[in-house]
Design a protein around this motif. Structure first.
Motif: not given
Length: 335
Positions: A65-68, A97-100, A118-122
């Motif tokens: 799941l990427r939140i934008t 679970l991540t986000l841009t 969350v462990r990675r963020v763009n």
């Protein structure tokens, strides 16, 4: 869990990108007009509805799941949504679970994001020159974003920098961006500018810098090795042997990535786009709101929508115009 969402081309849909707002505190010139008309708030899914919607997808086998947005961290109360989604990480149903983000709010939220799983963020960042950053984002300030990146790293988040390749704008920063990411131990991905939405006087062809050229320029200085790695997104990766760093290329125009597409996009109003480069969509807000006590109609609508997922998109600059352009802005669909 065995995926339940299989499209007509036997691709398992395990990746959902969710726009939680069309609003942003920047006005990047390739993304939206300076004077945008945003959606009325009543049209947006509430945070509770977003939770229910995303939980339905997780129940159908979505694992990432990427939140934008827009900019997701400007949505009021957004951390309650992240905290709610963390239960799916705890259960093992959701793998990531991540986000841009544009990075403007990371200094405020980095620690809370890490606590929510969350462990990675763009982070979207197209230049390291302060006045150029102000020009391309119109409203953004580079020191604020760099402060946010540092806060995210201190919180334990892994950072990937997303840079839109823009002809005549950041061509001269190619090696500076690569060197900076290598020094700071951050991954870097270049993205071709996509023909989405009316930019007023902005000409897509003037902005378009094909990533074949970016890669060729990198190969003039570095030994470039192809990597077989895939992270569930559209990027193809190489390693620069002299630095050991990983560089990604998202190339919807020069080399599309449709054959392995495992993702769909949900807008902040509950529209499901089965392909970023097509106009076809499914309205999931209607069954969500019409049947508050059961998810069966919503699940049925999701499954029918996946049955319409096309083989690929139609983006094309080859005929000296931005063919395949879709009318909605990137900020509406989600970055």
């Amino acid at each position: 869990m065995k995926p339940r969402l299989i499209d007509p081309f036997q691709r398992a849909i395990t990746y959902l990108r969710v726009s939680v707002t069309d609003r942003c505190d920047f006005r990047c010139t390739y993304c939206m007009a300076e004077h945008m008309t945003f959606l009325p708030k009543k049209e947006l899914l509430t945070l509770e509805e977003l939770d229910r919607m995303c939980s339905a997808f997780v129940g159908l086998g979505v694992e990432k799941l990427r939140i934008t947005g827009g900019e997701p961290l400007v949505r009021k109360g957004i951390m309650t949504f992240f905290e709610g989604m963390s239960r799916h990480l705890d259960s093992g149903a959701l793998k990531e679970l991540t986000l841009t983000t544009n990075g403007s709010q990371l200094a405020r939220f980095a620690a809370d994001l890490y606590a929510a799983g969350v462990r990675r963020v763009n982070v979207s960042l197209d230049t390291l020159v302060e006045d150029k950053f102000a020009a391309i984002t119109r409203w953004g300030r580079l020191p604020q974003v760099l402060k946010g990146i540092e806060a995210a790293r201190e919180a334990g988040l892994r950072i990937k920098i997303n840079t839109v390749a823009l002809k005549g704008f950041n061509e001269d920063e190619l090696f500076e961006l690569a060197d900076w990411c290598a020094r700071e131990d951050m991954d870097l991905t270049f993205i071709e500018v996509m023909p989405m939405g009316d930019m007023g006087e902005t000409d897509r062809l003037d902005q378009y810098w094909p990533l074949d050229d970016v890669r060729a320029r990198l190969a003039e200085r570095f030994t470039v090795t192809e990597l077989a790695e895939r992270t569930g997104g559209p990027a193809r990766y190489v390693r620069l042997e002299e630095t050991g760093q990983k560089i990604g290329f998202i190339t919807p125009l020069t080399h599309n990535f449709c054959e392995s597409c495992n993702r769909v996009r949900l807008t902040c109003t509950g529209e499901l786009y089965m392909c970023l480069g097509q106009e076809d969509m499914a309205d999931l807000r209607e069954p969500l709101r019409a049947f508050p006590d059961t998810d069966a109609p919503l699940v049925s609508a999701i499954e029918k929508a996946i049955g319409r997922k096309p083989k690929g998109h139609d983006f094309d600059y080859s005929r000296q115009r931005a063919d395949g352009q879709v009318s909605r802005h990137m900020s509406h669909t989600g970055g």
